[in-house]
Design a protein around this motif. Structure first.
Motif, PDB file in Angstrom:
ATOM      1  N   SER A 162       0.843  -1.188   0.000  1.00 10.79           N
ATOM      2  CA  SER A 162       0.000   0.000   0.000  1.00 10.79           C
ATOM      3  C   SER A 162       0.882   1.244   0.000  1.00 10.79           C
ATOM      4  N   GLY A 163       0.531   2.214  -0.846  1.00 10.83           N
ATOM      5  CA  GLY A 163       1.301   3.447  -0.917  1.00 10.83           C
ATOM      6  C   GLY A 163       2.479   3.405  -1.859  1.00 10.83           C
ATOM      7  N   SER A 164       2.673   2.268  -2.558  1.00  9.51           N
ATOM      8  CA  SER A 164       3.846   2.152  -3.430  1.00  9.51           C
ATOM      9  C   SER A 164       3.669   2.857  -4.771  1.00  9.51           C
ATOM     10  N   GLY A 165       2.442   3.324  -5.068  1.00 14.05           N
ATOM     11  CA  GLY A 165       2.214   4.081  -6.302  1.00 14.05           C
ATOM     12  C   GLY A 165       1.449   3.329  -7.374  1.00 14.05           C
ATOM     13  N   LYS A 166       0.858   2.187  -7.030  1.00 18.17           N
ATOM     14  CA  LYS A 166       0.171   1.358  -8.030  1.00 18.17           C
ATOM     15  C   LYS A 166      -1.009   2.086  -8.661  1.00 18.17           C
ATOM     16  N   SER A 167      -1.869   2.667  -7.804  1.00 13.95           N
ATOM     17  CA  SER A 167      -3.037   3.373  -8.339  1.00 13.95           C
ATOM     18  C   SER A 167      -2.622   4.595  -9.148  1.00 13.95           C
ATOM     19  N   LEU A 171       0.092   4.959 -10.817  1.00 11.83           N
ATOM     20  CA  LEU A 171       0.582   4.465 -12.105  1.00 11.83           C
ATOM     21  C   LEU A 171      -0.589   4.202 -13.049  1.00 11.83           C
ATOM     22  N   LEU A 172      -1.596   3.478 -12.561  1.00  9.89           N
ATOM     23  CA  LEU A 172      -2.745   3.146 -13.403  1.00  9.89           C
ATOM     24  C   LEU A 172      -3.444   4.417 -13.874  1.00  9.89           C
ATOM     25  N   ARG A 173      -3.575   5.384 -12.949  1.00 10.37           N
ATOM     26  CA  ARG A 173      -4.275   6.624 -13.304  1.00 10.37           C
ATOM     27  C   ARG A 173      -3.470   7.475 -14.272  1.00 10.37           C
ATOM     28  N   CYS A 174      -2.151   7.285 -14.292  1.00 11.42           N
ATOM     29  CA  CYS A 174      -1.330   7.977 -15.291  1.00 11.42           C
ATOM     30  C   CYS A 174      -1.491   7.345 -16.677  1.00 11.42           C
ATOM     31  N   VAL A 175      -1.848   6.044 -16.725  1.00 11.13           N
ATOM     32  CA  VAL A 175      -1.973   5.371 -18.019  1.00 11.13           C
ATOM     33  C   VAL A 175      -3.141   5.956 -18.821  1.00 11.13           C
ATOM     34  N   ASN A 176      -4.198   6.390 -18.143  1.00 10.14           N
ATOM     35  CA  ASN A 176      -5.279   7.045 -18.909  1.00 10.14           C
ATOM     36  C   ASN A 176      -5.368   8.544 -18.604  1.00 10.14           C
ATOM     37  N   LEU A 177      -4.303   9.043 -18.017  1.00  9.07           N
ATOM     38  CA  LEU A 177      -4.184  10.464 -17.737  1.00  9.07           C
ATOM     39  C   LEU A 177      -5.274  11.026 -16.822  1.00  9.07           C
ATOM     40  N   LEU A 178      -5.837  10.153 -15.957  1.00 13.12           N
ATOM     41  CA  LEU A 178      -6.633  10.673 -14.850  1.00 13.12           C
ATOM     42  C   LEU A 178      -5.715  11.482 -13.942  1.00 13.12           C
ATOM     43  N   GLU A 179      -4.434  11.103 -13.905  1.00 10.84           N
ATOM     44  CA  GLU A 179      -3.407  11.932 -13.294  1.00 10.84           C
ATOM     45  C   GLU A 179      -2.461  12.387 -14.394  1.00 10.84           C
ATOM     46  N   GLN A 180      -2.062  13.631 -14.341  1.00 14.18           N
ATOM     47  CA  GLN A 180      -1.105  14.170 -15.294  1.00 14.18           C
ATOM     48  C   GLN A 180       0.306  13.830 -14.809  1.00 14.18           C
ATOM     49  N   GLY A 197     -10.648   1.077 -20.944  1.00  9.72           N
ATOM     50  CA  GLY A 197     -11.691   0.842 -19.949  1.00  9.72           C
ATOM     51  C   GLY A 197     -11.050   0.819 -18.577  1.00  9.72           C
ATOM     52  N   MET A 198     -11.762   1.345 -17.583  1.00  7.93           N
ATOM     53  CA  MET A 198     -11.188   1.282 -16.234  1.00  7.93           C
ATOM     54  C   MET A 198     -12.229   0.789 -15.233  1.00  7.93           C
ATOM     55  N   VAL A 199     -11.776  -0.111 -14.378  1.00 10.39           N
ATOM     56  CA  VAL A 199     -12.633  -0.659 -13.329  1.00 10.39           C
ATOM     57  C   VAL A 199     -11.945  -0.393 -11.993  1.00 10.39           C
ATOM     58  N   PHE A 200     -12.670   0.248 -11.085  1.00 13.76           N
ATOM     59  CA  PHE A 200     -12.104   0.698  -9.810  1.00 13.76           C
ATOM     60  C   PHE A 200     -12.519  -0.253  -8.694  1.00 13.76           C
ATOM     61  N   GLN A 201     -11.851  -0.052  -7.554  1.00 17.52           N
ATOM     62  CA  GLN A 201     -12.222  -0.819  -6.364  1.00 17.52           C
ATOM     63  C   GLN A 201     -13.678  -0.535  -5.980  1.00 17.52           C
ATOM     64  N   GLN A 202     -14.025   0.742  -5.953  1.00 19.85           N
ATOM     65  CA  GLN A 202     -15.431   1.133  -5.747  1.00 19.85           C
ATOM     66  C   GLN A 202     -16.060   1.197  -7.127  1.00 19.85           C
ATOM     67  N   PHE A 203     -17.224   0.605  -7.283  1.00 21.71           N
ATOM     68  CA  PHE A 203     -17.699   0.309  -8.638  1.00 21.71           C
ATOM     69  C   PHE A 203     -18.102   1.560  -9.405  1.00 21.71           C
ATOM     70  N   ASN A 204     -18.452   2.648  -8.674  1.00 26.63           N
ATOM     71  CA  ASN A 204     -18.779   3.912  -9.334  1.00 26.63           C
ATOM     72  C   ASN A 204     -19.919   3.804 -10.326  1.00 26.63           C
ATOM     73  N   LEU A 205     -20.932   2.999 -10.001  1.00 30.05           N
ATOM     74  CA  LEU A 205     -22.131   2.983 -10.850  1.00 30.05           C
ATOM     75  C   LEU A 205     -23.000   4.177 -10.471  1.00 30.05           C
ATOM     76  N   PHE A 206     -23.819   4.628 -11.400  1.00 33.47           N
ATOM     77  CA  PHE A 206     -24.795   5.677 -11.094  1.00 33.47           C
ATOM     78  C   PHE A 206     -25.957   5.050 -10.333  1.00 33.47           C
ATOM     79  N   SER A 207     -26.129   5.457  -9.070  1.00 35.94           N
ATOM     80  CA  SER A 207     -27.106   4.773  -8.221  1.00 35.94           C
ATOM     81  C   SER A 207     -28.549   5.063  -8.638  1.00 35.94           C
ATOM     82  N   HIS A 208     -28.787   6.182  -9.324  1.00 34.88           N
ATOM     83  CA  HIS A 208     -30.158   6.553  -9.708  1.00 34.88           C
ATOM     84  C   HIS A 208     -30.536   5.999 -11.071  1.00 34.88           C
TER      85      HIS A 208
END
Ligand code: ADP
Ligand code: MG
Length: 242
Positions: free
Chosen positions: A38-43, A45-54, A82-93
């Protein structure tokens, strides 16, 4: 042919350097699992692959297109990922079906009828076809995560990113999600998966990347990285998770 190519990637948040020069590739059709504490930078890294992080510096290529090029059409490039997160992030409504059609209609400009046909196909593929008219709260966590996978697949990605997709699930629900991912891998999907599921990594991954402290410590076939790690840091981590 590489689907993902990362060259000397650095990412800092303020003065905290989280990625300290990452180089790796994911070839077309490969499954690469990223493991590490935990904290090693895995997330990140993944977020940089689709530029969710610059990224702070370095280059990211997906399907030969440089996403870190300031002139790139980033929305067009992201459509292939395509990206799938730990929290599913579906639209609840929204119903399950609507969750899977909305981006198809808005982003890919598919007709409602075509989007629904493709949504139903993908819901069937992940084993939740009968839940099309339900709302996310009426589904188990495992079913919600499979809907999230169907939603990503409906966009015809050439690459799927998974960030600990089973970590938020009750243990008895993990297997169904891993089975879906295993089937995707068998179908030839290119996948980059952050996971703590060592048996999945061992059985499904073509390569396992062990990260610690923002660097890649080991990168190789699971037999090598999990079965016969070369570095003490890898051995220490594996002793804790196996
Ligand atoms: P992992 O997924 O391996 O647990 P992360 O990539 O989430 O690691 O985080 C790596 C480090 O970067 C952690 O120290 C975390 O606190 C920090 N970090 C992540 N995202 C941010 C952010 N948006 N702002 C500041 N620090 C962050
Ligand atoms: Mg993480």
């Amino acid at each position: 042919m590489s689907t993902v190519e990362i060259k000397n990637l650095h990412k800092s948040f303020g003065r905290l350097e989280v990625l300290k020069g990452i180089d790796f590739t994911v070839d077309s059709g490969q499954v690469v699992c990223v493991i590490g504490p935990s904290g090693s930078g895995k997330s990140t890294l993944l977020r940089c692959v689709n530029l969710l992080e610059q990224p702070t510096s370095g280059q990211v290529f997906v399907d030969g297109v440089e996403l870190t090029d300031p002139d790139v059409d980033i929305d067009a490039a992201r459509r292939r990922i395509g990206m799938v997160f730990q929290q599913f992030n579906l639209f609840s409504h929204l119903t399950v079906l609507r969750n899977v059609t909305i981006a198809q209609e808005r982003v890919l400009k598919r007709s409602r009828a075509e989007a629904e046909r493709i949504a139903r196909e993908n819901l069937a593929k992940v084993g939740v076809a009968e839940k099309a008219d339900a709302y996310p709260a009426q589904l188990s966590g495992g079913q919600q995560q499979r809907v999230a996978i169907a939603r990503a697949l409906a966009m015809n990605p050439s690459l799927m990113l998974f960030d600990e997709p089973t970590s938020a699930l009750d243990p008895e629900l993990v297997g169904d999600v891993l089975t879906v991912m295993r089937r995707l891998a068998e179908d030839g999907m290119t996948m980059l998966v952050v996971t703590h599921e060592m048996s999945f990594a061992r059985e499904v991954a073509d390569r396992v990347v062990f990260m610690d402290g923002g660097v890649i410590v080991e990168d190789g076939p699971p037999k090598q990285v999990i079965g016969a790690p070369q570095h003490e840091r890898t051995r220490t981590f594996l002793r804790r998770v196996l």
